[in-house]
Design a protein around this motif. Structure first.
Motif, PDB file in Angstrom:
ATOM      1  N   TYR A  25       0.846  -1.180   0.000  1.00 59.79           N
ATOM      2  CA  TYR A  25      -0.112   0.024  -0.082  1.00 59.79           C
ATOM      3  C   TYR A  25       0.741   1.283   0.019  1.00 59.79           C
ATOM      4  O   TYR A  25       0.295   2.243  -0.309  1.00 59.79           O
ATOM      5  CB  TYR A  25      -0.772  -0.006   1.215  1.00 59.79           C
ATOM      6  CG  TYR A  25      -2.263  -1.057   1.058  1.00 59.79           C
ATOM      7  CD1 TYR A  25      -3.294  -0.641   0.186  1.00 59.79           C
ATOM      8  CD2 TYR A  25      -2.148  -2.251   1.402  1.00 59.79           C
ATOM      9  CE1 TYR A  25      -4.457  -1.456  -0.043  1.00 59.79           C
ATOM     10  CE2 TYR A  25      -3.199  -3.017   1.332  1.00 59.79           C
ATOM     11  CZ  TYR A  25      -4.327  -2.560   0.558  1.00 59.79           C
ATOM     12  OH  TYR A  25      -5.485  -3.317   0.277  1.00 59.79           O
ATOM     13  N   ARG A  28       2.419   0.411  -4.158  1.00 59.37           N
ATOM     14  CA  ARG A  28       1.779  -0.379  -4.964  1.00 59.37           C
ATOM     15  C   ARG A  28       2.559  -1.459  -5.697  1.00 59.37           C
ATOM     16  O   ARG A  28       1.926  -1.835  -6.741  1.00 59.37           O
ATOM     17  CB  ARG A  28       1.163   0.891  -5.706  1.00 59.37           C
ATOM     18  CG  ARG A  28       0.199   1.514  -5.296  1.00 59.37           C
ATOM     19  CD  ARG A  28      -0.595   2.597  -6.157  1.00 59.37           C
ATOM     20  NE  ARG A  28      -1.727   1.966  -6.609  1.00 59.37           N
ATOM     21  CZ  ARG A  28      -2.936   2.484  -7.200  1.00 59.37           C
ATOM     22  NH1 ARG A  28      -2.968   3.946  -7.346  1.00 59.37           N
ATOM     23  NH2 ARG A  28      -3.967   1.631  -7.574  1.00 59.37           N
ATOM     24  N   THR A  64      -4.087  -2.971   7.369  1.00 59.02           N
ATOM     25  CA  THR A  64      -3.917  -2.409   6.187  1.00 59.02           C
ATOM     26  C   THR A  64      -4.986  -1.103   6.024  1.00 59.02           C
ATOM     27  O   THR A  64      -5.789  -1.109   6.315  1.00 59.02           O
ATOM     28  CB  THR A  64      -4.080  -3.398   5.191  1.00 59.02           C
ATOM     29  OG1 THR A  64      -5.653  -3.750   5.071  1.00 59.02           O
ATOM     30  CG2 THR A  64      -3.216  -4.478   5.205  1.00 59.02           C
ATOM     31  N   LEU A  66      -6.814  -1.036   3.618  1.00 59.02           N
ATOM     32  CA  LEU A  66      -8.074  -1.505   3.055  1.00 59.02           C
ATOM     33  C   LEU A  66      -9.183  -1.940   4.358  1.00 59.02           C
ATOM     34  O   LEU A  66     -10.065  -1.426   4.282  1.00 59.02           O
ATOM     35  CB  LEU A  66      -7.973  -2.933   2.486  1.00 59.02           C
ATOM     36  CG  LEU A  66      -9.104  -3.638   1.974  1.00 59.02           C
ATOM     37  CD1 LEU A  66      -9.757  -2.961   0.871  1.00 59.02           C
ATOM     38  CD2 LEU A  66      -8.815  -5.189   1.823  1.00 59.02           C
ATOM     39  N   GLU A 306     -11.032  -2.560  -2.820  1.00 60.12           N
ATOM     40  CA  GLU A 306      -9.894  -2.044  -3.150  1.00 60.12           C
ATOM     41  C   GLU A 306      -9.548  -1.103  -3.799  1.00 60.12           C
ATOM     42  O   GLU A 306      -8.975  -0.167  -3.382  1.00 60.12           O
ATOM     43  CB  GLU A 306      -8.939  -3.158  -3.739  1.00 60.12           C
ATOM     44  CG  GLU A 306      -7.312  -3.208  -4.045  1.00 60.12           C
ATOM     45  CD  GLU A 306      -6.500  -2.996  -2.944  1.00 60.12           C
ATOM     46  OE1 GLU A 306      -5.295  -2.885  -3.260  1.00 60.12           O
ATOM     47  OE2 GLU A 306      -6.923  -3.211  -1.722  1.00 60.12           O
ATOM     48  N   THR A 309     -10.513   2.124  -1.779  1.00 66.84           N
ATOM     49  CA  THR A 309      -9.400   2.366  -0.900  1.00 66.84           C
ATOM     50  C   THR A 309      -8.324   2.988  -1.731  1.00 66.84           C
ATOM     51  O   THR A 309      -7.578   4.022  -1.241  1.00 66.84           O
ATOM     52  CB  THR A 309      -8.907   0.969  -0.244  1.00 66.84           C
ATOM     53  OG1 THR A 309     -10.022   0.315   0.567  1.00 66.84           O
ATOM     54  CG2 THR A 309      -7.859   1.319   0.887  1.00 66.84           C
ATOM     55  N   GLN A 310      -7.901   2.271  -2.640  1.00 60.67           N
ATOM     56  CA  GLN A 310      -6.751   3.203  -3.461  1.00 60.67           C
ATOM     57  C   GLN A 310      -6.904   4.418  -3.888  1.00 60.67           C
ATOM     58  O   GLN A 310      -6.062   5.320  -3.846  1.00 60.67           O
ATOM     59  CB  GLN A 310      -6.395   2.287  -4.845  1.00 60.67           C
ATOM     60  CG  GLN A 310      -5.911   0.950  -4.568  1.00 60.67           C
ATOM     61  CD  GLN A 310      -4.423   0.932  -3.909  1.00 60.67           C
ATOM     62  OE1 GLN A 310      -3.839   2.075  -3.818  1.00 60.67           O
ATOM     63  NE2 GLN A 310      -3.930  -0.198  -3.452  1.00 60.67           N
ATOM     64  N   LEU A 313      -6.761   6.571  -0.766  1.00 63.47           N
ATOM     65  CA  LEU A 313      -5.083   6.843  -0.603  1.00 63.47           C
ATOM     66  C   LEU A 313      -4.775   8.044  -1.430  1.00 63.47           C
ATOM     67  O   LEU A 313      -3.670   8.527  -0.699  1.00 63.47           O
ATOM     68  CB  LEU A 313      -4.711   5.405  -0.610  1.00 63.47           C
ATOM     69  CG  LEU A 313      -4.978   4.324   0.372  1.00 63.47           C
ATOM     70  CD1 LEU A 313      -4.116   2.906   0.133  1.00 63.47           C
ATOM     71  CD2 LEU A 313      -4.344   4.878   1.739  1.00 63.47           C
ATOM     72  N   ARG A 375      -2.452   8.037   1.642  1.00 68.20           N
ATOM     73  CA  ARG A 375      -1.503   6.885   1.846  1.00 68.20           C
ATOM     74  C   ARG A 375      -0.056   7.013   2.487  1.00 68.20           C
ATOM     75  O   ARG A 375       0.383   6.218   3.150  1.00 68.20           O
ATOM     76  CB  ARG A 375      -1.084   6.574   0.205  1.00 68.20           C
ATOM     77  CG  ARG A 375      -0.256   5.361  -0.079  1.00 68.20           C
ATOM     78  CD  ARG A 375       0.169   5.341  -1.327  1.00 68.20           C
ATOM     79  NE  ARG A 375      -0.789   5.283  -2.632  1.00 68.20           N
ATOM     80  CZ  ARG A 375      -1.620   4.206  -2.578  1.00 68.20           C
ATOM     81  NH1 ARG A 375      -1.401   3.013  -2.056  1.00 68.20           N
ATOM     82  NH2 ARG A 375      -2.455   4.363  -3.783  1.00 68.20           N
ATOM     83  N   SER A 379       0.990   4.922   5.889  1.00 69.48           N
ATOM     84  CA  SER A 379       2.128   4.107   5.357  1.00 69.48           C
ATOM     85  C   SER A 379       3.063   4.559   6.571  1.00 69.48           C
ATOM     86  O   SER A 379       4.095   3.641   7.185  1.00 69.48           O
ATOM     87  CB  SER A 379       2.861   4.539   4.358  1.00 69.48           C
ATOM     88  OG  SER A 379       2.031   4.248   3.230  1.00 69.48           O
TER      89      SER A 379
END
Length: 528
Positions: A25, A28, A64, A66, A306, A309-310, A313, A375, A379
């Protein structure tokens, strides 16, 4: 009369932490682990073996972006973790400590969606003493009459970490005592032929020598279970994120690391005799996910959530003036870094406290680039922590700094390195704190317990009998990481907003944040 024989295969996942797809994540990029890869192994095992029991050993619902997105931002879609476990036909799941992170309503919703039972014999209703979430164990009976019992247990150390509201009305009993009670019942009343204990906890002792490998707090009692509970054939473990396939006191044990790096497999050879079925032979092994491709159906199940989520992020929320990127995680812990100062300052701003501590949780945190997205935040701040302000003494602060200083040792050349105790049996970088609002120096050339060689506040020595309000995450405020000096202290303020949200809100309000370092602390190596 010829002896009847039967083979049973136990498969275990543990500490998946919501890692479903083999993708980082942060970057990628493709990675070599994740439940989608594990799923391919499970399907292969089902094609090879007739009798499979598949167990998740806990900590699957959190970990995560997600899972954070589903729990905190948009929980309208079906729970992606549960959907995957349902697809793979898990027989049961055990409660892990991180199952409670998003609160009881979220946990109960996940359980409602599950087409399998959740087990934890020692997680009980505080008023009745009965298992809180349904069954303490399951019994699987094969067509040949073999009865396999699986008992679930959870680390009892959860009250030292979790927010009280998330475990209200729950009592966490001693796992060894619970196992002694329920294993006996499974043998005597359920007449099981094979006893499997799935324990979300790990080993407190070296598996070969029995020498303690950590303070005997009760967080991990796997060795004790093998030593003090009669009748266990197999112990499935987790929590420590270790890769283990071994035998302890005649008990076959396995632990499949974390994030779907391995599938734990125990093969049991059973024989039928005058006293019924018995285990003639057992073998534990770990099957690496890296050797398998992602299962297409798991990828399909997760795809919609997903993608949402992306997109979430990648939302830009602010900008950095200066440099907040991390080039060396080791250097961040030796001298103050703008990211650490920033997190501490957010904690102080939100809480009103003038002293704060935080940690760099792992060696994957990238820091912040010029533009900050969600993100970047998730992270760098990987845990669903909230904040507490607790009132502690100057002596408590000194003791906590001495505890943090144990993170370091000197190698044969006299250079500062990370202590082996913080690397094995699992990395514990999150248990080294860095402080703001005080000035201090840690000298690693000094003996443990005597490494704080400077401790001041506003240029004056910190008075050990004076009291101070300090903000820290809820894990540390409860004494997590063996910071016992914080346990039971007065809570001045309890801030129940997740730190990811606090960081995002702080940045969004200001848009531009400045990378600064005031140099209020440092780690030295004597005169070197």
């Amino acid at each position: 009369m010829p002896t009847k024989q039967c083979e049973v295969v136990l498969l275990e996942t543990s500490d998946l932490h919501g890692f479903l797809l083999p993708r980082s994540y942060s970057t990628r990029d493709e990675v070599e682990h994740g439940l989608a890869r594990i799923a391919s192994i499970v399907r292969k095992m089902r094609n090879i073996h007739s009798h499979i029991v598949l167990i998740d050993n806990g900590d699957c619902l959190q970990g995560t972006p997600l899972t954070y997105y589903h729990a905190k931002v948009n929980h309208e879609p079906a729970n992606p973790v549960i959907a995957c476990l349902n697809e793979l036909r898990y027989d049961a799941a055990v409660l892990g400590n991180h199952e409670f992170n998003y609160g009881l309503p979220y946990l109960r919703s996940a359980m409602k969606e599950s087409r399998f039972p959740w087990l934890s014999a020692n997680t009980v209703d505080a008023s009745t003493g009965q298992p809180m979430f349904g069954k303490p164990y399951i019994v699987r009976e094969l067509e040949n009459g073999v009865r396999i019992g699986v008992l679930g247990l959870t680390t009892a150390y959860i009250p030292n970490w979790e927010q009280p509201a998330h475990i209200a009305g729950i009592r966490f009993d001693d796992p060894v005592e619970a196992a002694q009670k329920w294993v006996r019942m499974m043998k005597d009343e359920e007449r099981v032929d094979v006893v499997v204990v799935s324990y979300h906890g790990g080993f407190e002792r070296d598996l070969e020598t029995g020498v303690p490998t950590e303070p005997l707090t009760g967080e991990n009692v796997g060795y004790l279970l093998c030593e003090q509970v009669d009748g266990i054939d197999v112990l499935l473990t987790g929590h420590q994120h270790r890769a283990i396939a071994s035998n302890v006191n005649g008990v076959c044990v396995v632990q499949p690391a974390n994030e779907g790096r391995f599938l734990g497999k125990v093969t049991l050879q059973l024989e039928s005799g005058a006293n019924g079925w018995t285990v003639a032979n057992s073998q534990a092994e770990l099957i690496a996910a890296a050797d398998y491709k992602a299962d297409e159906e798991i990828v399909r199940i997760v795809r919609d959530v997903e993608e949402l989520t992306q997109a979430w992020l990648d939302q830009p929320i602010g900008f950095v003036e200066g440099d907040m990127l991390i080039s060396s995680h080791a250097d961040v812990r030796l001298r103050e870094h703008p990211l650490i100062e920033f997190i501490n300052r957010v904690q102080m701003d939100e809480s009103g406290a003038h002293i704060s501590n935080t940690a760099l949780f792992d060696n994957a945190a990238p820091g912040f680039g010029r533009q900050i997205t969600m993100r970047d935040i998730v992270s760098n701040y990987v845990y669903p922590n909230t904040l507490k302000v607790i009132r502690i003494s100057g002596r408590d602060i000194r003791d906590a700094l001495e505890k943090s200083a144990e993170y370091f040792e000197r190698d044969e050349q006299g250079e500062i390195v990370v202590s082996e105790a913080y690397l094995s049996p699992k990395p514990q970088h999150y248990n080294y704190d860095m402080w703001e609002g005080i000035e201090y120096v840690l000298d690693i050339s000094q003996p443990i317990g005597h490494r704080v060689v400077k401790l001041e506040r506003q240029g004056q020595p910190l008075v050990e009998d004076d009291m101070f309000d300090v903000v820290m995450n809820n894990y540390r405020a409860g004494g997590g990481g063996n910071y016992t000096m914080f346990q039971g202290k007065q809570v001045v303020k309890d801030i129940n907003t997740d730190m990811v949200e606090l960081l995002a809100d702080y940045i969004q309000k200001r848009v531009h944040i400045e990378a600064t370092v005031n140099g209020n602390w440092r780690v030295v190596n004597g005169r070197k």
